[in-house]
Design a protein around this motif. Structure first.
Motif, PDB file in Angstrom:
ATOM      1  N   ASN A 374      44.853  14.429  12.089  1.00  0.00           N
ATOM      2  CA  ASN A 374      46.138  13.880  11.630  1.00  0.00           C
ATOM      3  C   ASN A 374      46.617  12.797  12.577  1.00  0.00           C
ATOM      4  O   ASN A 374      47.100  11.751  12.155  1.00  0.00           O
ATOM      5  CB  ASN A 374      47.195  14.983  11.546  1.00  0.00           C
ATOM      6  CG  ASN A 374      47.135  15.711  10.217  1.00  0.00           C
ATOM      7  OD1 ASN A 374      46.404  15.302   9.320  1.00  0.00           O
ATOM      8  ND2 ASN A 374      47.877  16.792  10.096  1.00  0.00           N
ATOM      9  N   LYS A 377      44.712   9.812  11.879  1.00  0.00           N
ATOM     10  CA  LYS A 377      45.041   9.255  10.574  1.00  0.00           C
ATOM     11  C   LYS A 377      46.362   8.505  10.604  1.00  0.00           C
ATOM     12  O   LYS A 377      46.487   7.414  10.056  1.00  0.00           O
ATOM     13  CB  LYS A 377      45.173  10.419   9.574  1.00  0.00           C
ATOM     14  CG  LYS A 377      44.177  10.359   8.470  1.00  0.00           C
ATOM     15  CD  LYS A 377      44.129  11.552   7.536  1.00  0.00           C
ATOM     16  CE  LYS A 377      45.245  12.509   7.405  1.00  0.00           C
ATOM     17  NZ  LYS A 377      44.950  13.590   6.448  1.00  0.00           N
ATOM     18  N   TYR A 378      47.366   9.128  11.230  1.00  0.00           N
ATOM     19  CA  TYR A 378      48.715   8.578  11.098  1.00  0.00           C
ATOM     20  C   TYR A 378      49.119   7.634  12.221  1.00  0.00           C
ATOM     21  O   TYR A 378      49.989   6.793  12.031  1.00  0.00           O
ATOM     22  CB  TYR A 378      49.746   9.715  10.955  1.00  0.00           C
ATOM     23  CG  TYR A 378      49.500  10.521   9.695  1.00  0.00           C
ATOM     24  CD1 TYR A 378      49.784   9.971   8.447  1.00  0.00           C
ATOM     25  CD2 TYR A 378      48.943  11.789   9.732  1.00  0.00           C
ATOM     26  CE1 TYR A 378      49.523  10.675   7.278  1.00  0.00           C
ATOM     27  CE2 TYR A 378      48.691  12.506   8.574  1.00  0.00           C
ATOM     28  CZ  TYR A 378      48.974  11.946   7.343  1.00  0.00           C
ATOM     29  OH  TYR A 378      48.716  12.630   6.192  1.00  0.00           O
ATOM     30  N   ASP A 402      50.713  12.246  19.595  1.00  0.00           N
ATOM     31  CA  ASP A 402      50.242  10.891  19.258  1.00  0.00           C
ATOM     32  C   ASP A 402      51.379   9.885  19.429  1.00  0.00           C
ATOM     33  O   ASP A 402      52.504  10.265  19.748  1.00  0.00           O
ATOM     34  CB  ASP A 402      49.690  10.868  17.819  1.00  0.00           C
ATOM     35  CG  ASP A 402      50.748  11.216  16.791  1.00  0.00           C
ATOM     36  OD1 ASP A 402      51.863  10.671  16.859  1.00  0.00           O
ATOM     37  OD2 ASP A 402      50.469  12.066  15.906  1.00  0.00           O
ATOM     38  N   GLN A 421      53.465  16.371   1.415  1.00  0.00           N
ATOM     39  CA  GLN A 421      53.098  15.146   2.117  1.00  0.00           C
ATOM     40  C   GLN A 421      54.350  14.288   2.213  1.00  0.00           C
ATOM     41  O   GLN A 421      55.101  14.201   1.242  1.00  0.00           O
ATOM     42  CB  GLN A 421      52.034  14.389   1.335  1.00  0.00           C
ATOM     43  CG  GLN A 421      50.736  15.181   1.213  1.00  0.00           C
ATOM     44  CD  GLN A 421      49.696  14.440   0.416  1.00  0.00           C
ATOM     45  OE1 GLN A 421      49.913  14.146  -0.738  1.00  0.00           O
ATOM     46  NE2 GLN A 421      48.583  14.139   1.049  1.00  0.00           N
ATOM     47  N   ARG A 428      49.445   5.757  -1.135  1.00  0.00           N
ATOM     48  CA  ARG A 428      49.575   6.043   0.306  1.00  0.00           C
ATOM     49  C   ARG A 428      48.349   5.515   1.050  1.00  0.00           C
ATOM     50  O   ARG A 428      47.232   5.544   0.542  1.00  0.00           O
ATOM     51  CB  ARG A 428      49.837   7.538   0.554  1.00  0.00           C
ATOM     52  CG  ARG A 428      48.675   8.446   0.391  1.00  0.00           C
ATOM     53  CD  ARG A 428      49.149   9.850   0.135  1.00  0.00           C
ATOM     54  NE  ARG A 428      49.770  10.462   1.302  1.00  0.00           N
ATOM     55  CZ  ARG A 428      49.136  11.282   2.124  1.00  0.00           C
ATOM     56  NH1 ARG A 428      47.866  11.571   1.941  1.00  0.00           N
ATOM     57  NH2 ARG A 428      49.759  11.819   3.141  1.00  0.00           N
ATOM     58  N   THR A 433      45.596  15.856   1.394  1.00  0.00           N
ATOM     59  CA  THR A 433      45.980  16.726   0.279  1.00  0.00           C
ATOM     60  C   THR A 433      47.268  17.459   0.578  1.00  0.00           C
ATOM     61  O   THR A 433      47.819  18.136  -0.281  1.00  0.00           O
ATOM     62  CB  THR A 433      44.903  17.811   0.072  1.00  0.00           C
ATOM     63  OG1 THR A 433      44.700  18.450   1.322  1.00  0.00           O
ATOM     64  CG2 THR A 433      43.622  17.229  -0.439  1.00  0.00           C
ATOM     65  N   GLY A 434      47.733  17.367   1.814  1.00  0.00           N
ATOM     66  CA  GLY A 434      48.895  18.161   2.197  1.00  0.00           C
ATOM     67  C   GLY A 434      48.502  19.609   2.429  1.00  0.00           C
ATOM     68  O   GLY A 434      49.338  20.500   2.458  1.00  0.00           O
ATOM     69  N   LEU A 437      47.961  21.153   7.364  1.00  0.00           N
ATOM     70  CA  LEU A 437      48.879  21.929   8.211  1.00  0.00           C
ATOM     71  C   LEU A 437      49.125  23.313   7.619  1.00  0.00           C
ATOM     72  O   LEU A 437      49.326  24.285   8.350  1.00  0.00           O
ATOM     73  CB  LEU A 437      50.202  21.183   8.384  1.00  0.00           C
ATOM     74  CG  LEU A 437      50.110  19.935   9.266  1.00  0.00           C
ATOM     75  CD1 LEU A 437      51.451  19.208   9.306  1.00  0.00           C
ATOM     76  CD2 LEU A 437      49.686  20.301  10.690  1.00  0.00           C
TER      77      LEU A 437
HETATM   78  P1  ADP Z   1      47.538  15.681   4.828  1.00  0.00           P
HETATM   79  O1  ADP Z   1      46.261  16.108   4.248  1.00  0.00           O
HETATM   80  O2  ADP Z   1      48.408  14.929   3.855  1.00  0.00           O
HETATM   81  O3  ADP Z   1      47.435  15.008   6.127  1.00  0.00           O
HETATM   82  P2  ADP Z   1      48.783  17.828   6.326  1.00  0.00           P
HETATM   83  O4  ADP Z   1      49.171  19.183   5.851  1.00  0.00           O
HETATM   84  O5  ADP Z   1      47.795  17.740   7.419  1.00  0.00           O
HETATM   85  O6  ADP Z   1      48.331  17.039   5.035  1.00  0.00           O
HETATM   86  O7  ADP Z   1      50.107  17.112   6.781  1.00  0.00           O
HETATM   87  C1  ADP Z   1      51.241  17.154   5.943  1.00  0.00           C
HETATM   88  C2  ADP Z   1      52.052  15.870   6.086  1.00  0.00           C
HETATM   89  O8  ADP Z   1      52.635  15.831   7.378  1.00  0.00           O
HETATM   90  C3  ADP Z   1      51.204  14.625   6.006  1.00  0.00           C
HETATM   91  O9  ADP Z   1      51.068  14.193   4.674  1.00  0.00           O
HETATM   92  C4  ADP Z   1      51.989  13.641   6.848  1.00  0.00           C
HETATM   93  O10 ADP Z   1      52.970  13.021   6.058  1.00  0.00           O
HETATM   94  C5  ADP Z   1      52.680  14.510   7.878  1.00  0.00           C
HETATM   95  N1  ADP Z   1      52.005  14.467   9.180  1.00  0.00           N
HETATM   96  C6  ADP Z   1      51.142  15.402   9.673  1.00  0.00           C
HETATM   97  N2  ADP Z   1      50.729  15.080  10.905  1.00  0.00           N
HETATM   98  C7  ADP Z   1      51.331  13.929  11.224  1.00  0.00           C
HETATM   99  C8  ADP Z   1      51.320  13.065  12.384  1.00  0.00           C
HETATM  100  N3  ADP Z   1      50.589  13.348  13.449  1.00  0.00           N
HETATM  101  N4  ADP Z   1      52.091  11.946  12.341  1.00  0.00           N
HETATM  102  C9  ADP Z   1      52.842  11.648  11.266  1.00  0.00           C
HETATM  103  N5  ADP Z   1      52.909  12.424  10.136  1.00  0.00           N
HETATM  104  C10 ADP Z   1      52.153  13.524  10.118  1.00  0.00           C
END
Ligand code: ADP
Length: 483
Positions: A374, A377-378, A402, A421, A428, A433-434, A437
């Motif tokens: 994550n 990715k973000y 991060d 998400q 996006r 997939t959300g 976490l």
């Molecule tokens: P996804 O598969 O969409 O990444 P997650 O369950 O891992 O699903 O995360 C849920 C949501 O939390 C993500 O869609 C994102 O919007 C937010 N998120 C998770 N980790 C981070 C991060 N490190 N920085 C910013 N947003 C995050």
């Protein structure tokens, strides 16, 4: 600290004491012995007791349930046939027995004694003053009506003062609202009193027949309440099922979108290669194949994630415990994900001598991978991603931080929910997939661990994972006993 004396407490004490005085007066009456020698007296006493022990539950508007005691028929009948002292003593004894059976508080028992003794006492005085006699004739009707009315009013008002004062609203409003309901339910029972005496004159054996309609009402309301409870339960599960179906619909929508994206791009590369065949330069072909390979990988991971969710939700996921070094595991995770970095700098830190934990390595690996993925990715390219492990009370805390955009405050609570998400648009920037976490929290719970968002603002986010020394419940007998 001294407790403040409330009006209701003083009132209950007064009613209970006044009632006790009336009971003592009734106990000293000589005509009681005459009454007790009659078979009718004992039959009335038995039916009165049954009425107290099996109150009729009546639903009121707003879902409240009111209990109506059919004993009043026989209390008034006794008052008319055997005098107020007999009625008071029998009614008070039955009330005590029923309250004890129903495990009511001592205060409630004492108050009920007072309430019955006082209402029957004044009704007795009125009945005798109005010329009522032991035998029922048309001429004793006015005395019966007066006594019944006084009993009813005294009984309702004595109780409504307590209920009204404690209900928080205006006492007059409460009494006004309650009086009509009580009149509709209690007065028909009181009207049966002279009927019962008239029947007794005919034959004692006919008296129990009067109880039949009361039993029918008791049974009917019992069934109605049971049905209402079942309907409420059914409504609850229907709501739950609708909610579940909605979550499943969302799931299908998100998943089909996420599955289609890599599949479309794989198909695009393959189709181009098929169309161009020999015309495609070898290096271009290699680039296309590599891209298709990457997308297949993404597709595989998504399907794997869905399978993990299905397993976790059906609680069939086994736990394999072993001694795990968290710094080593964190470094493995970072090494595996390094190829996905876009110039990100990893900052791995842990103090020397951090104890190894008894945990499920594969699950902790998956949680940390999800967190680092994550972050990759973000957070924008070329930023720092820190993975720190620190000792904690009976465990270790690993944090993944991060320098990304952070998570909006109103979404921070929801990011651990299934399919949530922050950016739910089809356009996006990053895939997902959300579920990541959500899977992490489910796995953490299975290990007795805890995952939370430690900090998140414009400059970045930090997720922390507490891992216990060993999962709860895995202690041997020695550890379980010692402190
Ligand atoms: P996804 O598969 O969409 O990444 P997650 O369950 O891992 O699903 O995360 C849920 C949501 O939390 C993500 O869609 C994102 O919007 C937010 N998120 C998770 N980790 C981070 C991060 N490190 N920085 C910013 N947003 C995050």
């Amino acid at each position: 600290m001294a407790r403040k004396v409330r009006f209701v407490d003083v009132y209950v004490l007064l009613v209970a004491s006044a009632g006790a005085v009336v009971v003592v007066w009734a106990g000293g009456r000589t005509d009681l012995r005459d009454a007790a020698s009659s078979r009718g007296f004992w039959l009335f006493a038995l039916l009165l007791l049954l009425g107290e022990v099996f109150p009729i539950a009546i639903p009121r508007k707003g879902g409240e349930i009111e209990y109506l005691t059919a004993s009043t028929t026989f209390a008034i009948a006794m008052l008319m046939a055997y005098g107020p002292a007999a009625a008071i003593l029998v009614q008070v004894s039955a009330s005590i027995i029923a309250d004890l059976v129903q495990r009511k508080s001592a205060w409630k028992v004492a108050f009920n004694v007072g309430q019955y003794a006082l209402s029957l006492g004044v009704a007795g005085v009125v009945y005798q003053a109005a010329g009522g006699t032991a035998a029922v004739h048309a001429s004793s009707l006015p005395a019966f009506l007066a006594a019944g009315a006084v009993f009813f009013i005294a009984n309702v008002i004595l109780t409504d003062i307590v209920l009204g004062v404690t209900s928080g609203g205006s006492l007059a409003d409460f009494i006004g609202h309650d009086l009509l309901f009580q009149a509709q339910t209690t007065l028909p029972l009181l009207a049966l009193a002279p009927v019962v005496i008239a029947i007794m004159d005919e034959s004692l054996w006919l008296v129990p027949l009067v109880v039949a309609p009361e039993v029918a009402v008791w049974w009917g309301t019992h069934l109605a309440l049971e049905n209402a409870r079942l309907a409420e339960e059914l409504g609850g599960s229907l709501e739950q099922m609708t909610e579940l179906a909605r979550a499943k619909d969302d799931f299908v929508a998100v998943v089909s979108h996420e599955l289609r994206t890599p599949l479309t791009s794989i198909q695009g590369y393959v189709k181009t290669m098929l169309q161009l065949e020999e015309d495609l330069p070898p290096d271009q072909r290699k680039t296309f194949l590599e891209a298709a390979d990457r997308q297949s990988d993404r597709l595989r991971r998504l399907i794997e994630q869905l399978l993990v969710v299905a397993r976790l939700e059906s609680d069939v996921e086994p736990i394999a415990l072993s001694l795990v070094s968290i710094p080593r595991l964190a470094s493995d995770v970072v090494d595996e994900l390094r190829p996905q970095a876009r110039g990100h700098v990893f900052d791995l830190r842990s103090p020397a001598g951090l104890p190894s934990l008894l945990t499920d390595e594969a699950k902790v690996h998956q949680i940390l991978s999800n967190l680092v993925e994550n972050a990759l990715k973000y957070a924008p390219a070329d930023t720092r991603i820190s993975v720190h492990a620190e000792p904690a009370v009976r465990g270790v805390v690993v944090s993944v931080a991060d320098e990304g955009p952070g998570i909006p405050e109103d979404a921070q609570e929801r990011i651990f929910e299934r399919f949530f998400q922050v950016d739910q648009s089809a356009t996006r920037r990053v895939g997902g997939t959300g579920l990541g976490l959500y899977i992490c929290t489910k796995m953490a719970a299975a290990l007795g661990a805890r995952l939370w968002l430690a900090r998140s603002a414009e400059g970045g986010s930090e997720f922390s994972l507490f891992l216990p020394e060993r999962p709860p419940g895995s202690e041997g007998p020695a550890e379980a006993v010692s402190r």
